[in-house]
Enzyme design. Sequence first.
Site, PDB file in Angstrom:
ATOM      1  N   ASN A  66     -17.182  16.834 -10.386  1.00 48.26           N
ATOM      2  CA  ASN A  66     -17.689  16.057  -9.338  1.00 48.26           C
ATOM      3  C   ASN A  66     -18.548  15.056  -9.773  1.00 48.26           C
ATOM      4  O   ASN A  66     -19.410  15.049 -10.690  1.00 48.26           O
ATOM      5  CB  ASN A  66     -18.480  17.117  -8.530  1.00 48.26           C
ATOM      6  CG  ASN A  66     -17.417  17.896  -7.762  1.00 48.26           C
ATOM      7  OD1 ASN A  66     -17.070  17.732  -6.659  1.00 48.26           O
ATOM      8  ND2 ASN A  66     -17.255  19.189  -8.269  1.00 48.26           N
ATOM      9  N   GLU A  73     -10.987  22.805 -11.813  1.00 53.06           N
ATOM     10  CA  GLU A  73     -12.291  21.922 -11.132  1.00 53.06           C
ATOM     11  C   GLU A  73     -13.354  22.635 -12.235  1.00 53.06           C
ATOM     12  O   GLU A  73     -13.435  23.662 -11.991  1.00 53.06           O
ATOM     13  CB  GLU A  73     -12.389  22.398  -9.808  1.00 53.06           C
ATOM     14  CG  GLU A  73     -13.775  21.564  -9.312  1.00 53.06           C
ATOM     15  CD  GLU A  73     -13.710  21.721  -7.784  1.00 53.06           C
ATOM     16  OE1 GLU A  73     -14.875  20.866  -7.450  1.00 53.06           O
ATOM     17  OE2 GLU A  73     -13.058  22.353  -7.170  1.00 53.06           O
ATOM     18  N   GLU A 118     -14.216  13.478  -8.971  1.00 51.45           N
ATOM     19  CA  GLU A 118     -13.992  13.836  -7.547  1.00 51.45           C
ATOM     20  C   GLU A 118     -15.189  12.939  -6.935  1.00 51.45           C
ATOM     21  O   GLU A 118     -16.556  13.285  -7.065  1.00 51.45           O
ATOM     22  CB  GLU A 118     -14.212  15.611  -7.315  1.00 51.45           C
ATOM     23  CG  GLU A 118     -12.807  16.010  -7.794  1.00 51.45           C
ATOM     24  CD  GLU A 118     -12.805  17.669  -7.301  1.00 51.45           C
ATOM     25  OE1 GLU A 118     -13.643  17.975  -6.727  1.00 51.45           O
ATOM     26  OE2 GLU A 118     -12.054  18.579  -7.762  1.00 51.45           O
ATOM     27  N   ASP A 154     -12.768  14.101  -2.457  1.00 50.22           N
ATOM     28  CA  ASP A 154     -13.201  15.525  -1.987  1.00 50.22           C
ATOM     29  C   ASP A 154     -13.643  15.628  -0.689  1.00 50.22           C
ATOM     30  O   ASP A 154     -13.987  14.767   0.114  1.00 50.22           O
ATOM     31  CB  ASP A 154     -14.215  15.995  -3.087  1.00 50.22           C
ATOM     32  CG  ASP A 154     -14.316  17.417  -2.795  1.00 50.22           C
ATOM     33  OD1 ASP A 154     -13.537  18.079  -2.505  1.00 50.22           O
ATOM     34  OD2 ASP A 154     -15.394  18.016  -3.786  1.00 50.22           O
ATOM     35  N   GLU A 160      -8.306  23.300  -0.124  1.00 52.62           N
ATOM     36  CA  GLU A 160      -9.584  24.240  -0.831  1.00 52.62           C
ATOM     37  C   GLU A 160      -9.873  25.422  -0.007  1.00 52.62           C
ATOM     38  O   GLU A 160      -9.704  25.383   1.152  1.00 52.62           O
ATOM     39  CB  GLU A 160     -10.877  23.243  -0.896  1.00 52.62           C
ATOM     40  CG  GLU A 160     -10.885  22.083  -1.767  1.00 52.62           C
ATOM     41  CD  GLU A 160     -12.100  21.186  -1.914  1.00 52.62           C
ATOM     42  OE1 GLU A 160     -12.585  21.264  -3.008  1.00 52.62           O
ATOM     43  OE2 GLU A 160     -12.728  20.770  -0.912  1.00 52.62           O
TER      44      GLU A 160
END
Length: 835
Positions: free
Chosen positions: A659, A601, A691, A721, A778
């Site tokens: 993201n 990520e 995401e 997410d 996460e």
Amino acid sequence: MSSPARSWTDLISHPRPVRILTAVVVTAAAAAVVLGALQPVPLAAGRPLAPVDGVCVAGVLAAIAQLAGLRFRLGPDAVSVSWAEAAVVVGFVVAPAGWLPAATLAGTGAAWLLLAWFTGLRNVAEIVHLVASMTLGVAGAALVTGLLAGDVPVHSARLPLALAAGAGTYLSITFGLVVLTLVLHRDAQPGQIATRVLYAKLPMSVGNVIVGILAVYALIREPLWLLAFGPVLWLLHRTYRFHLRAAEERRMWEAFAAATARLPGASEAEVARAGLRGALDVFGARRAELEVRTGRGNRRYAQDGPGLEGVAGTRSGPAITRSMVVGGREVGELTVWLGDPGLPAPRDEAAIAAFGEALAGALHDAAAHQRIVELDSRAADERVRDPLTGLLNRPALAGVGDPLLRSLDRDRPVALLLLDIVGFREINSTVGLGGGDEVLRLIGSRLTGLARDGELIARTGDDEFGLLSPVAPISDSAWPHGHPRALPQALRRARELVEQLRLPIEVAGVRLSVEVTVGAAVARAGESEVGELLRRASIAVGRARELGTTVGTYDSGQDASSTDRLALLADLQDAFAADDQIILHLQPAVDLVTSEPTGVEALVRWRHPRRGHLSPAEFLPAVERSELLIPFTRRVLDLALASAADWTAAGIDVPVSVNVSARSLTDPTFPAQVTEALRRHRTPASRLVLEITESVAVSEQDIVDEVLARLRASGVQVSLDDFGTGFSSLASVTRMPVDEIKIDRSFVDEMIDSAAAGAVVRGAVELGARLGVRVVAEGIETIEQRAALIALGCPSAQGYHFCKPMPADKIVQALLQLARSTPANVTRLRADGAS
């Protein structure tokens, strides 16, 4: 002799001194006639004619002298210059002195009756006054001559001197009566009038005396010489006429130059007054009128001659009218009433036409100047006034408001209320732009009616109005906590305005109720300016919108954050030009059992040159609300795909996750931006995971679904997410296909101690297995959380337990270390040296 031309009506309407003078002159003349007729007739030696014949000849000579006389203009009056002195000299020789007044009365009376008949001067008052004046003058001349000459023979040397003295007496009496009459009639300066009359009469009077004495000698010694007097008199008459005309024309053109020099003016009225006064001065007119014609209608101006204001009969006599034209366009008409019926001549008409042209040019220039002044005034007004509502505009509010603040006591509280119309775009779409303008005008008018003494109203924006109001002084000026005690008064005033403005109005046949959001900013008069109050009130309006309230107040803390946000956006543009400010920290996601990396990520960071490292929470909200979102997203995609290329080259085949902002997914051009980034880095679409959050997934569903469909069609993967934190998680998953679900760390933190959190995690894992998508937990920080997730069947996770986010130059080494890990090393998997 000389005398003013006057009508009987004029004479009656004149002041009492003028009427008394006329009565005195007529009475004195009548008395002189009677007394003279009663005197005995002396028999002078050498008298050529019998008394009766002499009286007849004297009367005829008096008539001829008047008929052959000259008339010239003296202001609005006409003055006569005749051969009267010569007639008096000859008459004294041929007729008895006592009978000369009667002969003069008869002769001049008959002559002026004929002149009145032929010239149109039919004013009984003027003729009576004129004849009486000359009769009185002849009586005085006869008395003086008789006293000096006595019974001397006509050929005596004393006689010429006596005759000259008598003629001088006649001149003095008639000259004095003319000047006195004009002074009383015009209320003018005696010296000026006397100088002009004397200049016109004296040369001819001297010539008259000489001609008369020569005629007497010719009559006594050689009567045949009288035949030569005809041509000589005609020549003298022509010469003197030329002299008078030349003098009058010189005076007129001097006055013309002076009058035209006074014509230029800044306004039509000023030019008109100067033009009328000039016409009176130049032409000696009794009255002047001016009609000005414009596109806005006709206007008339008029002025009477000096001493004639309010006197009847100023329009009597000849009138000359001339149209005034400039550039082929008629601008008006000038009419001048001259003072004597017999005086208008072609030169008068030409002069009036020339003066009219000069006046027309001055009026045209004044109109142009007035238009320029009006345009300047309109431009100046538009600089301070809103043309639609007529209120002050934003700059003018500061221009007028700042002096107002400085005029108040420094501690006097002042409030600025900023009123923003709610949904004005919808109003425009409902009633049209014209209707929207009408709404603004009505609101401006209503605010003007609601304004109190000392308040200023302005239109500060398209749909914003400002009200600056000095708040009533309060006894306690302490302002605790940074907020003035006057704020409640300002808020009450704001609510009053809101209530009044929401009263229904009708526009374009539609009944509307206008809602406004008000921002209130309060400060001491000596500590702020209108511009600063407007800025604070604008922040207060934004706060009211965020809170969903009608009235908002200024919050200095919010102001600071807004200032920081603006500063950050400015610095961010500099950061795009640098290579080392916008950076990525990368955090792997791993297989919970084998610790092999399953993805990475990308987490953006900003290495600010002055403020140090900034986390996404410190700058991303500002970026997402600005126009910098597109270049910012481009930079992040470039950095993420460049990093992915590095670990792909090292033999690690895992995707990179980026993201995505909510605004990006509502932008139909976003898929093309992503495709272009993949092309630039020659990276397969499957290596990129975008995401998105659940809140993004449920907003603008049609556009978001279309954008996501185009992205997935290109091969790009989509990850949901923060799963479980939204209000429609299951709906999001079922509505749009995703490739990955990321369980929010809040459930991972509580799953060991909370059965509910554990159930959510278990449900998410099972949902992923049934949908055939990856599931990533996460925020794994402990070995207990890892074991629990393995027990629940969760396949992969990311968190500090495995690896912290690290710079791009260390991610490849960390991924290689994770890839070499074995299942035996289940209890502790960390990348050494991770930062």
